[in-house]
Enzyme design. Structure first.
Site, PDB file in Angstrom:
ATOM      1  N   CYS A 123       0.798  -1.219   0.000  1.00 12.52           N
ATOM      2  CA  CYS A 123       0.000   0.000   0.000  1.00 12.52           C
ATOM      3  C   CYS A 123       0.834   1.274   0.000  1.00 12.52           C
ATOM      4  CB  CYS A 123      -0.930   0.029   1.206  1.00 12.52           C
ATOM      5  SG  CYS A 123      -0.071   0.215   2.779  1.00 12.52           S
ATOM      6  N   ASP A 136      -6.079  11.633  17.311  1.00 12.63           N
ATOM      7  CA  ASP A 136      -6.634  10.965  18.486  1.00 12.63           C
ATOM      8  C   ASP A 136      -6.088  11.516  19.799  1.00 12.63           C
ATOM      9  OD1 ASP A 136      -8.319   9.236  17.184  1.00 12.63           O
ATOM     10  OD2 ASP A 136      -6.686   7.866  16.727  1.00 12.63           O
ATOM     11  N   LYS A 171     -12.864   7.171  21.102  1.00 13.81           N
ATOM     12  CA  LYS A 171     -12.539   7.211  19.680  1.00 13.81           C
ATOM     13  C   LYS A 171     -13.542   6.324  18.967  1.00 13.81           C
ATOM     14  CE  LYS A 171      -9.112   5.687  16.306  1.00 13.81           C
ATOM     15  NZ  LYS A 171      -7.692   5.569  15.970  1.00 13.81           N
ATOM     16  N   GLU A 195      -9.461 -11.033 -13.073  1.00 17.16           N
ATOM     17  CA  GLU A 195     -10.026 -11.913 -14.096  1.00 17.16           C
ATOM     18  C   GLU A 195     -10.179 -11.185 -15.424  1.00 17.16           C
ATOM     19  OE1 GLU A 195     -13.600 -13.937 -12.967  1.00 17.16           O
ATOM     20  OE2 GLU A 195     -14.033 -14.488 -15.037  1.00 17.16           O
ATOM     21  N   ARG A 202     -26.295 -14.268 -12.478  1.00 17.25           N
ATOM     22  CA  ARG A 202     -26.050 -15.032 -11.251  1.00 17.25           C
ATOM     23  C   ARG A 202     -26.895 -14.484 -10.094  1.00 17.25           C
ATOM     24  NH1 ARG A 202     -22.711 -19.015  -9.108  1.00 17.25           N
ATOM     25  NH2 ARG A 202     -21.727 -19.666 -11.041  1.00 17.25           N
ATOM     26  N   GLU A 243     -16.019 -19.769  -3.501  1.00 13.85           N
ATOM     27  CA  GLU A 243     -16.959 -18.657  -3.386  1.00 13.85           C
ATOM     28  C   GLU A 243     -18.105 -18.861  -2.403  1.00 13.85           C
ATOM     29  OE1 GLU A 243     -17.437 -18.894  -7.662  1.00 13.85           O
ATOM     30  OE2 GLU A 243     -17.233 -16.732  -7.626  1.00 13.85           O
TER      31      GLU A 243
HETATM   32  C1  LIG Z   1      -1.165   3.965   8.794  1.00  9.35           C
HETATM   33  C2  LIG Z   1      -1.319   5.184   9.658  1.00  9.35           C
HETATM   34  C3  LIG Z   1      -2.200   5.151  10.697  1.00  9.35           C
HETATM   35  C4  LIG Z   1      -2.368   6.291  11.490  1.00  9.35           C
HETATM   36  N1  LIG Z   1      -3.265   6.218  12.518  1.00  9.35           N
HETATM   37  C5  LIG Z   1      -3.478   7.302  13.273  1.00  9.35           C
HETATM   38  C6  LIG Z   1      -4.415   7.243  14.330  1.00  9.35           C
HETATM   39  O1  LIG Z   1      -5.001   6.211  14.607  1.00  9.35           O
HETATM   40  N2  LIG Z   1      -4.639   8.381  15.034  1.00  9.35           N
HETATM   41  C7  LIG Z   1      -3.970   9.541  14.775  1.00  9.35           C
HETATM   42  O2  LIG Z   1      -4.217  10.516  15.441  1.00  9.35           O
HETATM   43  N3  LIG Z   1      -3.062   9.614  13.783  1.00  9.35           N
HETATM   44  C8  LIG Z   1      -2.799   8.530  13.030  1.00  9.35           C
HETATM   45  N4  LIG Z   1      -1.878   8.590  12.014  1.00  9.35           N
HETATM   46  C9  LIG Z   1      -1.175   9.867  11.760  1.00  9.35           C
HETATM   47  C10 LIG Z   1       0.302   9.882  12.253  1.00  9.35           C
HETATM   48  O3  LIG Z   1       0.801   8.618  12.442  1.00  9.35           O
HETATM   49  C11 LIG Z   1       0.480  10.599  13.525  1.00  9.35           C
HETATM   50  O4  LIG Z   1       0.044  11.901  13.385  1.00  9.35           O
HETATM   51  C12 LIG Z   1       1.917  10.561  14.048  1.00  9.35           C
HETATM   52  O5  LIG Z   1       1.919  10.855  15.401  1.00  9.35           O
HETATM   53  C13 LIG Z   1       2.857  11.496  13.313  1.00  9.35           C
HETATM   54  O6  LIG Z   1       4.144  11.361  13.852  1.00  9.35           O
HETATM   55  P1  LIG Z   1       5.455  11.266  12.968  1.00  9.35           P
HETATM   56  O7  LIG Z   1       6.596  11.264  13.859  1.00  9.35           O
HETATM   57  O8  LIG Z   1       5.402  10.107  12.056  1.00  9.35           O
HETATM   58  O9  LIG Z   1       5.322  12.578  12.135  1.00  9.35           O
HETATM   59  P2  LIG Z   1       6.116  13.091  10.894  1.00  9.35           P
HETATM   60  O10 LIG Z   1       5.485  12.616   9.649  1.00  9.35           O
HETATM   61  O11 LIG Z   1       7.553  12.800  11.028  1.00  9.35           O
HETATM   62  O12 LIG Z   1       5.836  14.641  11.078  1.00  9.35           O
HETATM   63  C14 LIG Z   1       4.524  15.119  11.082  1.00  9.35           C
HETATM   64  C15 LIG Z   1       4.479  16.640  11.198  1.00  9.35           C
HETATM   65  O13 LIG Z   1       4.909  17.055  12.470  1.00  9.35           O
HETATM   66  C16 LIG Z   1       5.979  17.980  12.360  1.00  9.35           C
HETATM   67  N5  LIG Z   1       6.841  17.797  13.508  1.00  9.35           N
HETATM   68  C17 LIG Z   1       7.245  16.612  14.034  1.00  9.35           C
HETATM   69  N6  LIG Z   1       7.962  16.845  15.152  1.00  9.35           N
HETATM   70  C18 LIG Z   1       8.013  18.173  15.327  1.00  9.35           C
HETATM   71  C19 LIG Z   1       8.586  19.030  16.307  1.00  9.35           C
HETATM   72  N7  LIG Z   1       9.255  18.529  17.327  1.00  9.35           N
HETATM   73  N8  LIG Z   1       8.428  20.356  16.166  1.00  9.35           N
HETATM   74  C20 LIG Z   1       7.760  20.880  15.137  1.00  9.35           C
HETATM   75  N9  LIG Z   1       7.197  20.128  14.178  1.00  9.35           N
HETATM   76  C21 LIG Z   1       7.303  18.787  14.283  1.00  9.35           C
HETATM   77  C22 LIG Z   1       6.593  17.648  11.040  1.00  9.35           C
HETATM   78  O14 LIG Z   1       7.331  18.704  10.514  1.00  9.35           O
HETATM   79  C23 LIG Z   1       5.378  17.334  10.219  1.00  9.35           C
HETATM   80  O15 LIG Z   1       4.767  18.493   9.778  1.00  9.35           O
HETATM   81  C24 LIG Z   1      -1.660   7.467  11.213  1.00  9.35           C
HETATM   82  C25 LIG Z   1      -0.768   7.494  10.137  1.00  9.35           C
HETATM   83  C26 LIG Z   1      -0.588   6.364   9.382  1.00  9.35           C
HETATM   84  C27 LIG Z   1       0.376   6.388   8.244  1.00  9.35           C
HETATM   85  S1  FES Z   2       3.254  -1.505   2.063  1.00 14.54           S
HETATM   86 FE1  FES Z   2       1.454  -1.483   3.234  1.00 14.54          FE
HETATM   87  S2  FES Z   2       2.229  -0.887   5.155  1.00 14.54           S
HETATM   88 FE2  FES Z   2       3.915  -0.682   3.895  1.00 14.54          FE
END
Ligand SMILES: Cc1cc2nc3c(=O)[nH]c(=O)nc-3n(C[C@H](O)[C@H](O)[C@H](O)COP(=O)(O)OP(=O)(O)OC[C@H]3O[C@@H](n4cnc5c(N)ncnc54)[C@H](O)[C@@H]3O)c2cc1C
Ligand code: FES
Ligand code: FES
Length: 1337
Positions: free
Chosen positions: A63, A371, A431, A814, A894, A1269
């Site tokens: 994905c 969240d 949530k 298919e 079907r 199926e």
């Molecule tokens: C598959 C998936 C599932 C998710 N599920 C949820 C969920 O259930 N609930 C939810 O709320 N979110 C969810 N998220 C969103 C995300 O994971 C969260 O928001 C996560 O906490 C982001 O953290 P990161 O470190 O990966 O952020 P990054 O992608 O590294 O950064 C995100 C942003 O924060 C900024 N940033 C980071 N640290 C700082 C700092 N110290 N100072 C200033 N700016 C900063 C970055 O510049 C950027 O703009 C999901 C995302 C994915 C991909």
């Molecule tokens: S390819 Fe689906 S989680 Fe990375």
């Protein structure tokens, strides 16, 4: 956000005086091997690096957005300040390779191999039949491996937590959990039962024997590379810079340096987990030219305990671990907020995301559906912001988020830390999402209240909501209005009335579900109200607060997942069957071991050809428009671009289509759906092709009408012809005779196949005579060959299509796969170079279509007893912009053939309209139109029972077909086993006792209700196959047949059949692939019948071969297949043999209602019990019993796998999976982030699968039956159990009788149907007064 022009701000690449411009070496280890990368590219993910640069293709791409877990690897780091090693499962699709400096990566290849030794996590998933198509398997293996590295004796809850971020579309999860349960401390129990031939003695004889598993020996694990350990321990943190094609990655060594850089590049993005930024860059096409990686800066990783302060880079896993320890040690009055944060983290993404995502990333992303932010806001958390100018502390309140995805941080500022207060006592967080595990919120909330000392009078209150505006918001008006009020019914009434006014949403609000979201704000407050009331009543003893009513208490309980348990029942091998004869034995999928080690090769795993190119599609952004121009000039000059392919480049015919030639390969004049393929860009890398494709400018002139929904099609009378009618008896007379007549309607949504491996093709021109070889992930090699040849203008004999295996198909590969293959072949032909394309998940979901949505109207005539005597049904399907398989036997016919499901009705009339709309063409999907037709049937039979006030199981049983009955299409039912399945299901499920317990539960619970339903299925089987057997001089056998392997274990079953026929061990037989050059003109692998047909072809073929002396034996008495039911064209040759086969005497004529529609039927019955939360609409599958007649199972392990996998896919169809389209036909749900298939936590807590014994089927190979199926529809038992539970909830509000419930029964639909005082306060806007965000297509 920044754009490309910001690159001007970047230091010049050649400026050697700039310390950041001296590109550093990236040093990390993969599977113990040191990698020194001198040109690390910040935009490249670890996954791409592993697959393309290191050739480690065991790690899969499912994905690219962290939503499926197929790419899971383990990353190990030594943390100097913790003084220990940390191992984490991580999504390699989101991990930038630049973030891995001084890390050790372990991939599936690193822990075991078939040639060497399998690791126990690999062996156990294979041997417990937990790998079908195998595409998800490496990711699941690595999640389990990482867990065991941290905890060699996990509990079942640890395993469930480890798998929150992994998806599997094939197995139904049960075998994976069972296999891995053997690692837990709980003793493994054999819970598989077989039944002896007499059918009445249950004997333990498992599908596999855990005693065969090698033990886990943690001391044998790969060690952290000693060289890396000494590097980390001896080198002090240094600044790093990696300059890529468009992005500069800077890893500062200290906080000061970070603040300097932020001042220098104010638009730079901080990246910690990259789980937000990675998605923005990949899917929103945003570019951040400067990235600052602060992960190693101590101040951002520090945790203070006096006041609970977390550095902003602390991962969510660390946050959770620290909070758990704090909760365990602190007095309860200090833990309210901490417990609430933990509860939010429990359902926050999957573990792979939580392991890397930072607390600061979640806050600064400022998502309105974050969240954590509502909890932090309601708790009054304090944030320390920092810039070169110094720190400032702010409270997270309504001013912190000034707009959508914005915060008050200045460009030079960073978030340093977050203080979570200990002080709030009455606190809760909620949530609500479509799926519990790994899903984004619909509405999320944090709520706090404090009371005047010793009273229940509100002193302070904060109610914070996400999902109700463009930012996280506080319901300030409501909260202030409640100050000074006594916690009681009056306050509740005032709060709800006020919230209903304050938390409003425009009916067109993005995200849709407006009525539901509004009702949720009240319902969640009500849960908080009851929770606080319960605590108050217990704590404040002077009677200031009344006790919560006993039947209301369940509304305050936090969801607790019980560990799943299961039983499988199947027939033992008859006495006397030779040990070597594997037919009927639970043999492991032949590729399972290779799948578990990552050695199984899928299409995109084929190594790159030397001069190979990559292709990306250009698709329409309009649903119906004339193409005025296509401007590729910008794309043409972008880096790496080789050419653009448009309709004019097709050398042969641009006209295509699997059954009717009513489509184009590439749109030339008009587009008829969003996602219509217009052309493609071919470039040296996939990233370059993708970037260039988005730079192609297409101008359109809108055309009318734009038909998106079935209702639009009805209005415009837009139908494919002919419109079929199926009729038997005299419905007019039937309705006259009936005691009662009722009418109703039901809508059933479509379904995305979500095979874990998206569509993929590699086309290799052979350089002479127009020859082309294609490696394709398709169920239809012959169809692909024919359509590619047509487009290239060459005879079919110049095109060879080869299919090794697919990572799932389910009907989605298919017919729709042929267009991508044709485009890739045209590009390869044009450039005379190999071209490859594996669609990204969002592209695949956009262009390939899925299951047809259906709308059914019905009129039923029935007697007082519940006997149905007349039925009139009209079906409308949303077929999309081409005929595909919508009209033929596949879909609408079907549906008509299954409109009575399993019920005998004397007078029947059915008509089906396939609607021609401006959506991507919908197509085959497990069950074709059968599940849709049967769901409508179950809807009216349910209505009949409800309207008469009779038990639904009684009315269903009364109408069930019996031996010798005739279907509406004049087919006499022979060897019917419906009644046996029904009775066994009732008995095994303890239906009577269960019903009584459900009724009792419902009397004692107002806000949670249970429901029970038993539902039958009868699925018609028909189709054509061929096989080829090569016998080599060493006695080994190469078997080829027309079927393709997509995880269903077809190759395994065919080897079992050949082994019996040839009387040789399975080890002597091999299947390499399916190829049009070995077995031509085959049917697609579909309609469940592949093992019947290919098996029979193998049987015919192999039986002729047994006389061959090369096998070391003579069987002069075995002659041509004697089965009179099979039409055989075989021809004898000494060393190889080919046989073709088709199901005999099939053919039905709608005009005359004569002929045989099906060869035979597969029967089954399922009983399910669910529990719903009436306030949120969440549901839990408590129990399912399935009894399935699969004849004499060829392989019970594979058949049970198909039953369970099909059933869980059906659970997705009927309760979870929703495709959302805008009114303009734009698909919003384009990946696992928004489109939810069932996850590990969605399986029934208690699941019994029983294969009916002593039910040989004379019409198929070795008396077996088709199984792929039929079981899918049995998940309708969950849908009707939910409806049963809703009925109980509605009764509390005085509502009775039939009501409409559309499919899927999502939390939104469940909540809206459970009408109560809260829903009444949030009435829906009048239809027609607004344009909804999403429409029901
Ligand atoms: C598959 C998936 C599932 C998710 N599920 C949820 C969920 O259930 N609930 C939810 O709320 N979110 C969810 N998220 C969103 C995300 O994971 C969260 O928001 C996560 O906490 C982001 O953290 P990161 O470190 O990966 O952020 P990054 O992608 O590294 O950064 C995100 C942003 O924060 C900024 N940033 C980071 N640290 C700082 C700092 N110290 N100072 C200033 N700016 C900063 C970055 O510049 C950027 O703009 C999901 C995302 C994915 C991909
Ligand atoms: S390819 Fe689906 S989680 Fe990375
Ligand atoms: S086996 Fe899990 S997706 Fe196919």
């Amino acid at each position: 956000m920044a754009n490309l022009t910001e690159k001007i701000l970047l230091p010049h690449r050649d400026d050697l005086n700039d310390p950041y411009m001296i590109g550093d070496e990236l040093v990390f280890f993969v599977n113990g091997k040191k990698i020194t990368e001198r040109q690390a590219e910040p935009e490249v993910t670890l996954l791409t690096y592993l697959r393309r640069k290191l050739g480690l293709t065991g790690t899969k791409l499912g994905c690219a957005e962290g939503g499926c877990g197929a790419c899971t690897v383990m990353i190990s780091k030594y943390h100097p300040h913790l003084g220990r090693l940390v191992h984490h499962s991580v999504n390699s699709c989101l991990a930038p390779v630049c973030s891995l400096h001084h890390c050790a990566v372990t991939t599936v290849e690193g822990i075991g191999s078939v040639a060497g030794k399998l690791h126990p996590v690999q062996e156990r998933i294979a041997m417990s039949h937990g790998s079908q198509c195998g595409f998800c398997t490496p990711g699941i293996v690595m999640s389990m491996y990482a867990l065991l590295r941290n905890n060699p004796t996990p509990r079942m809850v640890d395993i469930e937590e480890a798998f929150q971020g992994n998806l599997c579309r094939c197995t139904g999860y049960r075998p994976i959990l069972e296999g891995y349960k053997t690692f837990t401390t709980c003793r493994f129990q054999v819970n598989v039962l077989t039944v002896c031939c007499q059918g009445n003695i249950l004997l333990p004889a498992p599908l596999y024997n855990p005693a065969d598993f090698q033990p886990l020996d943690p001391t044998q694990e790969i060690i952290f590379p000693p060289e890396l350990m000494s590097l980390v321990k001896t080198q002090s943190p240094t600044r790093l810079s990696f300059m890529g094609e468009r992005v500069l990655w800077l890893q500062p060594a200290s906080l000061d340096e970070l603040l300097d850089l932020k001042a220098r590049y104010p638009n730079a993005k901080l990246v910690v987990g990259n789980t937000e930024v990675g998605i923005e860059m990949k899917f929103k096409n945003l570019l951040y030219p400067v990235i600052l990686a602060p992960s190693y800066i101590p101040e951002l990783n520090t945790i203070e305990h006096t006041d609970l302060v977390f550095g902003a880079s602390c991962s969510l896993t660390v946050l959770g671990d620290v909070l758990k320890t704090a909760v365990a040690s602190l007095p309860t009055h200090q833990t309210g907020v901490l417990i609430a944060v933990l509860e939010q983290l429990r359902w926050f993404a999957g573990l792979q995301i939580r392991n890397v995502a930072a607390i600061g990333g979640n806050i600064i992303t400022a998502s309105p559906i974050s969240d954590l932010n509502p909890v932090f806001m309601a708790a009054g958390c304090k944030l320390t912001l920092m810039s070169k100018a110094g720190p400032r502390v702010v409270v997270m309140d309504e001013n912190f988020f000034p707009g959508y995805r914005r915060t008050i941080l200045t460009p030079e500022e960073i978030l340093l830390s977050v203080l979570i207060p200990y002080t709030v006592k009455y606190f809760a967080a909620y949530k609500q999402s479509p799926r519990r595990e790994d899903d984004i919120s619909i509405v999320t909330s944090g709520m706090s209240v404090t009371f005047a000392e010793g009273t229940a009078v509100v002193k302070e209150m904060a109610l914070s909501y996400g999902g109700m505006a463009a930012t996280t918001v506080l319901a300030k008006y409501t909260a202030s209005g409640l100050l000074g009020k006594q916690w009681g019914e009056e306050l509740l009434q005032d709060a709800c009335a006020s919230l209903a006014k304050e938390m409003t949403l425009h009916p067109s609000a993005p995200g849709g579900m407006v009525t539901y979201r509004r009702a949720l704000t009240l319902s969640l407050f009500y849960k908080f109200y009851l929770t606080v009331q319960r605590k108050l009543a217990a704590e404040v003893k002077n009677g200031v607060c009344v006790e919560v009513r006993a039947d209301y208490v369940s509304a305050t309980e936090i969801y607790h997942q019980n560990t799943a348990s299961s039983v499988q029942i199947f027939q033992v091998i008859p006495e006397g069957q030779k040990e070597e004869d594997v037919v009927g034995r639970p043999m492991m999928h032949l590729s399972a071991m290779k799948q578990a080690t990552g050695e199984a090769i899928y299409c995109d795993d084929i190594p790159l050809y030397e001069n190979e190119l990559h292709l990306c599609l250009i698709t329409s952004t309009k649903a119906h428009a004339r193409i005025l121009s296509i401007d590729t000039s910008e794309a043409d000059v972008m880096p790496g671009v080789v050419t653009c392919v448009l309709a004019k480049d097709i050398p042969g015919s641009n006209v295509t289509g699997p059954a009717f030639y009513d489509e184009t390969v590439l749109a030339d004049h008009t587009v008829t759906c969003v996602g219509h393929i217009i052309g493609a860009v071919v470039a040296d890398t996939q990233a370059h092709a993708k970037r260039a494709a988005s730079a192609v400018k297409v101008s359109y002139e809108d055309l009318q009408p734009v038909i998106i929904t079935i209702q639009d099609a009805i209005t415009h009378q837009s139908f494919y012809q002919p419109i079929r009618t199926l009729q038997r008896g005299d419905t007019k007379q039937g309705f006259t005779q009936a005691d009662h007549v009722l009418e109703g309607e039901i809508y059933m949504g479509g379904q995305e196949h979500f095979y874990l491996e998206t569509n993929a093709t590699v086309a290799v021109p052979k350089g002479e005579d127009g020859e082309m070889e294609l490696f394709v992930s398709t169920q239809a090699p012959a169809k692909t060959q024919a359509l590619v040849a047509k487009a290239l203008g060459v005879p079919a004999n110049r095109v060879v299509v080869r299919v090794k295996r697919m990572g799932g198909g389910f009907g989605g590969k298919e017919s729709r796969s042929t267009i991508l293959s044709t485009v890739v072949a045209v590009a390869a032909h044009k450039l005379k170079r190999p071209v490859r394309c594996m669609l990204d998940r969002d592209e695949d979901m956009l262009v390939t279509g899925g299951r047809h949505p259906f709308y059914g109207q019905y009129k039923v005539g029935y007697m007082k007893s519940g006997k149905v005597v007349a039925l009139k049904v009209t079906f409308y399907s949303n077929a999309g912009n081409s005929m595909d398989l919508s009209f033929s036997v596949s879909i609408m016919e079907r549906a008509l053939f299954h409109m009575e499901n399993s019920y005998n009705i004397a007078n029947v009339w059915g008509r089906g309209y396939p609607c021609k709309t401006n959506l991507p063409s919908n197509t085959a999907f497990r069950g074709f139109g059968g599940p849709q037709g049967m769901l409508v049937a179950e809807s009216w039979i349910n209505d009949v029972a409800q309207s008469l006030g009779l038990p639904t199981e009684q009315v269903r049983r009364l109408n069930l077909y019996k031996q010798g009955d005739t279907t509406p299409y004049s087919q006499i039912l022979e060897h019917i086993t419906l009644d046996r399945c029904w009775d066994e299901c009732l008995e095994t499920a303890h239906y009577k006792q269960r019903r009584a317990a459900v009724d009792q539960y419902n009397r004692n619970h107002r806000w949670t209700k249970r429901g029970l339903a038993i539902v039958p299925t009868k699925f018609g089987i028909s189709f054509t196959a061929a096989a080829l057997v090569h016998i080599y001089t060493d006695g080994s056998v190469l078997l080829t047949h027309g079927g393709t392997e997509m995880g269903q274990g077809l190759h395994t079953k065919m080897v079992q059949v050949a082994s019996r026929c040839l009387d040789i061990p399975t080890s002597k037989i091999h299947i390499t692939e399916t190829s049009t050059s070995t077995v031509p003109n085959t049917s697609p692998t579909a309609a469940s019948a592949s093992s019947d047909l290919n098996g029979a072809a193998v049987q015919c073929n192999a039986m002729h071969s047994v006389a061959n002396p090369l096998l070391g034996r003579q069987h002069p008495d075995i002659i041509l297949n004697p089965d009179p039911n099979l039409t055989l064209v075989a021809h004898l040759m000494p060393l190889f043999r080919r046989a073709f086969l088709r199901t005999p005497d099939l053919g039905y004529d709608f005009e005359t209602n004569a002929g045989r529609a099906f060869n035979y039927f597969t029967y089954g019955v399922a009983c399910s019990e669910v529990e719903i939360d009436c306030l949120t609409g969440s549901n839990t599958n408590l129990h399912t019993t399935i009894v399935m007649d699969v004849g004499n199972s060829l392989n019970p392990a594979l058949d049970i796998g198909q039953v369970e996998g099909g059933f869980i896919q059906g659970v997705g169809l009927f309760t979870l999976e929703e495709l959302k389209y805008s009114p303009q036909g734009y698909l919003f749900t384009r990946g696992p982030g928004m489109y939810k298939i069932p996850a590990f936590g969605d399986i029934p807590t208690d699941l019994t699968v029983s294969l009916l014994r002593d039910a040989p089927n004379q019409k198929a190979i070795f008396s077996s039956k088709a199984v792929g199926e039929p079981p899918l529809f049995l998940a309708a038992s969950v849908f009707f159990a939910i409806k049963d539970a809703i009925t109980a909830a509605r009764a509390e509000s005085g509502l009775s009788g039939p009501f409409r419930l559309d499919s899927p029964a999502t939390p939104e639909r469940i909540r809206n149907a459970c009408e109560d005082r809260f829903t009444k306060m949030c009435p829906p806007a009048l239809p027609g007064t607004f344009t909804p965000w999403a429409v029901t297509v």
